[in-house]
Design an enzyme around this catalytic site. Structure first.
Site, mmCIF file in Angstrom:
data_model
loop_
_atom_site.group_PDB
_atom_site.id
_atom_site.type_symbol
_atom_site.label_atom_id
_atom_site.label_comp_id
_atom_site.label_asym_id
_atom_site.label_seq_id
_atom_site.Cartn_x
_atom_site.Cartn_y
_atom_site.Cartn_z
ATOM 1 N N CYS A 25 0.825 -1.209 0.000
ATOM 2 C CA CYS A 25 0.000 0.000 0.000
ATOM 3 C C CYS A 25 0.862 1.263 0.000
ATOM 4 C CB CYS A 25 -0.935 0.001 1.202
ATOM 5 S SG CYS A 25 -2.168 -1.319 1.162
ATOM 6 N N THR A 26 2.001 1.216 0.676
ATOM 7 C CA THR A 26 2.901 2.369 0.688
ATOM 8 C C THR A 26 3.343 2.717 -0.732
ATOM 9 O OG1 THR A 26 3.676 1.819 2.910
ATOM 10 C CG2 THR A 26 5.074 3.264 1.596
#
Length: 218
Positions: free
Chosen positions: A45-46
């Site tokens: 997700c980062t």
């Protein structure tokens, strides 16, 4: 509740990194891309949030706003944004929704109604379905949904490609073929008779009686 294409995107009020928003009011007359995440400080997700930060101007040129959602609180989002900028190379200028009570994840059918009412104690695996993309039109209707597994980073170039197709086909009586990209030929829809096609799309090509192609309208 199950959400499908052409359903009205559920409205909600939420805290974000940009303050309190009412979703439909925030969308206004724009297009919107809502993409969700199972937890802050997760590796895939980062990289995704960083990719969107790098593409935000591309979405803006298409009249589209982007907004992220994670089930963690907004305070965590502000800290996470520093990592995202460091790794992705661009500042996160778009809002991130905090959903610590899981209300929006449930409203958008990403978590079951009995999933609980707090982010505390939940792991990314518990929240695995909260990895969905919704493209929403100015009419507040859902135009696209995509759900991704936790181990597969999303392709946001594809989201832009789909947005280009949706916006083009909303303006013209055409559809886009497999693997279409800007500038490629398009398909004349079945709603257009051959007689009308001669007037609207002069010089079109008949591949099959049901498959007629033409240069992309400007």
């Amino acid at each position: 509740m199950s959400l499908r294409i052409n359903d009205i995107a559920p409205d909600f009020t939420a805290e974000t990194t940009h303050g309190t928003i009412q979703f439909h009011e925030w969308i206004g007359d724009s297009w919107a891309v809502l993409f969700s995440h199972p937890k802050d400080f997760t590796p895939v997700c980062t990289t995704e949030l960083g990719a969107v930060a790098n593409l935000e101007s591309d979405f803006a040129r298409r009249g589209a706003k982007v907004i992220g959602l994670s089930v963690d609180p907004v305070g965590n989002h502000h800290k996470w944004a520093l990592d995202i900028e460091e790794i992705g190379g661009s500042k996160v200028n778009y809002p991130l929704i905090g959903d610590p009570e899981l209300k929006i994840a449930k409203l958008y059918d990403m978590l079951a109604a009995d999933a609980g009412d707090t982010f505390e104690g939940r792991t990314p695996a518990n929240n695995a379905p909260v990895r969905t993309v919704f493209v929403i039109g100015p009419d507040k209707r859902i135009k696209l949904t995509l759900a991704y597994p936790m181990t597969t980073g999303r392709n946001f170039d594809e989201i832009i490609r789909v947005l280009d197709s949706i916006q083009l086909t909303a303006q013209h009586k055409v559809a886009t073929p497999a693997n279409w990209k800007q500038g490629d030929d398009v398909i004349i829809t079945a709603a257009v008779s051959n007689e009308d096609a001669d007037k609207i799309f002069p010089g079109y090509k008949t591949v099959k009686p049901y498959l007629r192609t033409v240069a992309q309208p400007k």
